[in-house]
Write a protein that holds these residues in place. Structure first.
Motif, PDB file in Angstrom:
ATOM      1  N   LYS A  57       0.842  -1.190   0.000  1.00  0.00           N
ATOM      2  CA  LYS A  57       0.000   0.000   0.000  1.00  0.00           C
ATOM      3  C   LYS A  57       0.883   1.247   0.000  1.00  0.00           C
ATOM      4  N   LEU A  58       0.516   2.202  -0.827  1.00  0.00           N
ATOM      5  CA  LEU A  58       1.263   3.452  -0.925  1.00  0.00           C
ATOM      6  C   LEU A  58       0.269   4.606  -0.945  1.00  0.00           C
ATOM      7  N   ARG A  59       0.496   5.557  -0.063  1.00  0.00           N
ATOM      8  CA  ARG A  59      -0.355   6.758   0.000  1.00  0.00           C
ATOM      9  C   ARG A  59       0.532   7.993  -0.054  1.00  0.00           C
ATOM     10  N   ILE A  60       0.234   8.879  -0.971  1.00  0.00           N
ATOM     11  CA  ILE A  60       0.959  10.140  -1.105  1.00  0.00           C
ATOM     12  C   ILE A  60       0.016  11.266  -0.704  1.00  0.00           C
ATOM     13  N   THR A  61       0.477  12.149   0.192  1.00  0.00           N
ATOM     14  CA  THR A  61      -0.374  13.241   0.654  1.00  0.00           C
ATOM     15  C   THR A  61       0.208  14.595   0.261  1.00  0.00           C
ATOM     16  N   ASN A  62      -0.694  15.545   0.056  1.00  0.00           N
ATOM     17  CA  ASN A  62      -0.348  16.923  -0.308  1.00  0.00           C
ATOM     18  C   ASN A  62       0.542  16.994  -1.541  1.00  0.00           C
ATOM     19  N   ALA A  63       0.218  16.186  -2.542  1.00  0.00           N
ATOM     20  CA  ALA A  63       0.934  16.282  -3.817  1.00  0.00           C
ATOM     21  C   ALA A  63       0.408  17.485  -4.594  1.00  0.00           C
ATOM     22  N   PHE A  64       1.228  17.991  -5.495  1.00  0.00           N
ATOM     23  CA  PHE A  64       0.771  19.077  -6.347  1.00  0.00           C
ATOM     24  C   PHE A  64      -0.470  18.611  -7.117  1.00  0.00           C
ATOM     25  N   GLY A  65      -1.512  19.410  -7.102  1.00  0.00           N
ATOM     26  CA  GLY A  65      -2.773  18.986  -7.695  1.00  0.00           C
ATOM     27  C   GLY A  65      -2.780  18.984  -9.208  1.00  0.00           C
ATOM     28  N   ASP A  66      -3.411  17.969  -9.755  1.00  0.00           N
ATOM     29  CA  ASP A  66      -3.646  17.879 -11.202  1.00  0.00           C
ATOM     30  C   ASP A  66      -5.039  17.302 -11.396  1.00  0.00           C
ATOM     31  N   CYS A  67      -5.937  18.072 -11.993  1.00  0.00           N
ATOM     32  CA  CYS A  67      -7.343  17.666 -12.106  1.00  0.00           C
ATOM     33  C   CYS A  67      -7.558  16.480 -13.035  1.00  0.00           C
ATOM     34  N   SER A  68      -6.550  16.113 -13.814  1.00  0.00           N
ATOM     35  CA  SER A  68      -6.684  14.949 -14.690  1.00  0.00           C
ATOM     36  C   SER A  68      -6.605  13.644 -13.907  1.00  0.00           C
ATOM     37  N   VAL A  69      -6.137  13.709 -12.662  1.00  0.00           N
ATOM     38  CA  VAL A  69      -5.969  12.507 -11.840  1.00  0.00           C
ATOM     39  C   VAL A  69      -7.238  12.257 -11.048  1.00  0.00           C
ATOM     40  N   ARG A  70      -7.796  11.068 -11.213  1.00  0.00           N
ATOM     41  CA  ARG A  70      -8.968  10.650 -10.470  1.00  0.00           C
ATOM     42  C   ARG A  70      -8.811   9.170 -10.156  1.00  0.00           C
ATOM     43  N   ALA A  71      -9.666   8.619  -9.314  1.00  0.00           N
ATOM     44  CA  ALA A  71      -9.629   7.184  -9.055  1.00  0.00           C
ATOM     45  C   ALA A  71      -9.800   6.435 -10.360  1.00  0.00           C
ATOM     46  N   GLY A  72      -8.921   5.441 -10.594  1.00  0.00           N
ATOM     47  CA  GLY A  72      -8.924   4.701 -11.845  1.00  0.00           C
ATOM     48  C   GLY A  72      -7.856   5.155 -12.809  1.00  0.00           C
ATOM     49  N   SER A  73      -7.284   6.343 -12.566  1.00  0.00           N
ATOM     50  CA  SER A  73      -6.210   6.835 -13.425  1.00  0.00           C
ATOM     51  C   SER A  73      -4.938   6.016 -13.230  1.00  0.00           C
ATOM     52  N   MET A  74      -4.094   6.007 -14.261  1.00  0.00           N
ATOM     53  CA  MET A  74      -2.769   5.391 -14.196  1.00  0.00           C
ATOM     54  C   MET A  74      -1.736   6.515 -14.230  1.00  0.00           C
ATOM     55  N   VAL A  75      -0.874   6.575 -13.190  1.00  0.00           N
ATOM     56  CA  VAL A  75       0.141   7.627 -13.117  1.00  0.00           C
ATOM     57  C   VAL A  75       1.521   6.990 -12.990  1.00  0.00           C
ATOM     58  N   ALA A  76       2.530   7.658 -13.522  1.00  0.00           N
ATOM     59  CA  ALA A  76       3.905   7.185 -13.408  1.00  0.00           C
ATOM     60  C   ALA A  76       4.453   7.573 -12.033  1.00  0.00           C
ATOM     61  N   VAL A  77       5.139   6.628 -11.368  1.00  0.00           N
ATOM     62  CA  VAL A  77       5.684   6.862 -10.027  1.00  0.00           C
ATOM     63  C   VAL A  77       7.146   6.443  -9.995  1.00  0.00           C
ATOM     64  N   ARG A  78       7.985   7.311  -9.423  1.00  0.00           N
ATOM     65  CA  ARG A  78       9.399   6.983  -9.225  1.00  0.00           C
ATOM     66  C   ARG A  78       9.769   7.338  -7.799  1.00  0.00           C
ATOM     67  N   LEU A  79       9.851   6.317  -6.924  1.00  0.00           N
ATOM     68  CA  LEU A  79      10.107   6.537  -5.504  1.00  0.00           C
ATOM     69  C   LEU A  79      11.028   5.458  -4.950  1.00  0.00           C
ATOM     70  N   ASP A  80      11.936   5.843  -4.055  1.00  0.00           N
ATOM     71  CA  ASP A  80      12.763   4.896  -3.310  1.00  0.00           C
ATOM     72  C   ASP A  80      12.059   4.615  -1.992  1.00  0.00           C
ATOM     73  N   LEU A  81      11.575   3.368  -1.810  1.00  0.00           N
ATOM     74  CA  LEU A  81      10.785   3.017  -0.634  1.00  0.00           C
ATOM     75  C   LEU A  81      11.553   2.171   0.370  1.00  0.00           C
ATOM     76  N   GLY A  82      12.860   2.111   0.227  1.00  0.00           N
ATOM     77  CA  GLY A  82      13.672   1.370   1.185  1.00  0.00           C
ATOM     78  C   GLY A  82      13.917  -0.056   0.748  1.00  0.00           C
ATOM     79  N   ASP A  83      12.894  -0.930   0.837  1.00  0.00           N
ATOM     80  CA  ASP A  83      13.085  -2.328   0.455  1.00  0.00           C
ATOM     81  C   ASP A  83      12.932  -2.527  -1.042  1.00  0.00           C
ATOM     82  N   MET A  84      12.497  -1.498  -1.736  1.00  0.00           N
ATOM     83  CA  MET A  84      12.377  -1.581  -3.186  1.00  0.00           C
ATOM     84  C   MET A  84      12.252  -0.182  -3.770  1.00  0.00           C
TER      85      MET A  84
END
Length: 332
Positions: free
Chosen positions: A272-299
């Motif tokens: 599970k991954l939750r991002i809060t207070n990201a810069f808003g983009d109205c094109s993003v809604r539930a069901g959208s596919m977004v590109a993510v690049r993050l270092d989460l420690g174990d992966m």
């Protein structure tokens, strides 16, 4: 952290008789939330009381950002305080999928079923993509319309491996494959990285929703003879022990193909991954596919992820969004 500047957000309310449209003065902005499954889109906002305002439950609500239409729905709740502030909760058309009914159907695709139910209940439809997989037969008794539709989409996913998103697109019931829900910005894919959000929450588990062995059975006749179909991952069985998913098949289902499709879906950690207070983009809604690049420690995540829930907050000239994501090995 500052939010992205926005084009002016405009909120419109219809009068009780639907003949007049008001643009009220908002207090504290507005919050728009969409969900991947089983829940209607919701808009909450506060407005200053004005004697000229004449709106009530069932009246329409529209939200725009600049010229972009975001939300079309209906007032379901309003409350008022002593300081002359009216708090309003509105839902989009999916709210009416909470109605219950009985449906018995044969040889229908999920898209055909959704179009039929929408017609039965007078719901407006937009683009309904063809889900292709034909469901042999199903009985839905005393079920919500949400459950009936989502069950059909689950059966489609389990048998074909293709995931579909059911949502309201500014007043029109819409169905799209996730492969057609990628978000682009300025000609390239929208990217979320360490600089995009103020905070993130991440967890991984094999405690629920993870299966490394699939066992499906089909009872051929009253003698009790059964066909058994199994798909498994020996490496993950060695790592985690046997985590078995068991179910029965209905006539017409391809047992081995379904077992392999289910193994592909469930043979992974639930992340599970939750991002809060990201810069808003109205094109993003539930069901959208977004590109993510993050270092989460174990992966390290460097792939497209599915938005399970999106909450957009508009305040003055600021626009933030909170996102619940899944994708790749991630399951929200």
């Amino acid at each position: 952290m500052n939010g992205t500047p926005t084009d002016k957000t405009k909120l419109l309310l219809s009068s009780r008789d639907g003949k007049t449209v008001f643009e009220p003065v908002t207090a504290e902005g507005a919050k728009w939330t969409t969900y991947r499954r089983g829940t209607p889109g919701k808009l909450t906002f506060k407005i200053l009381n004005d004697k000229k305002l004449d709106f009530g439950e069932g009246g329409t609500v529209m939200l725009y950002k600049g010229n972009k239409p975001l939300f079309y729905g209906y007032v379901f709740k309003k409350s008022r305080s002593k300081d002359e502030i009216i708090e309003v909760t509105a839902y989009d058309q999916l709210r009416y999928l909470n109605n219950k009914d009985v449906y018995v159907y044969e040889n229908k695709t999920a898209s055909e079923l959704i179009a039929m139910i929408a017609d039965d209940f007078g719901l407006k439809t937009g683009e309904i993509e063809n889900t292709d997989y034909v469901i042999p037969s199903r009985i839905e008794d005393n079920s919500t319309l949400f459950d009936i539709m989502e069950n059909a989409l689950d059966i489609t996913l389990q048998n074909s491996g293709e995931d579909f998103v059911l949502y309201d697109d500014f007043g029109k019931l819409t169905l799209k494959s996730t492969k057609n829900m990628y978000v682009k910005k300025d000609g390239s894919y929208l990217l979320l990285d360490e600089a995009s959000g103020e905070n993130l929450e991440y967890s991984s588990s094999i405690d629920g929703g993870t299966f490394n062995k699939i066992k499906l059975t089909y009872e051929r006749d009253k003698s009790g003879k059964r066909d058994i179909y199994i798909a498994k991952d020996e490496d993950n069985i060695n790592n985690w022990g046997i985590l078995q998913y068991y179910d029965t098949l209905k006539e017409g289902e391809n047992g081995q193909a379904k077992a392999e499709a289910l193994l592909k879906l469930y043979n992974a950690k639930t992340r599970k991954l939750r991002i809060t207070n990201a810069f808003g983009d109205c094109s993003v809604r539930a069901g959208s596919m977004v590109a993510v690049r993050l270092d989460l420690g174990d992966m390290t995540v460097n792939n497209f992820m599915l938005v399970e829930k999106a909450t957009h907050t508009f305040k003055l000239d600021e626009h933030f969004m909170d996102l619940n994501l899944k994708g790749g090995e991630f399951i929200g």
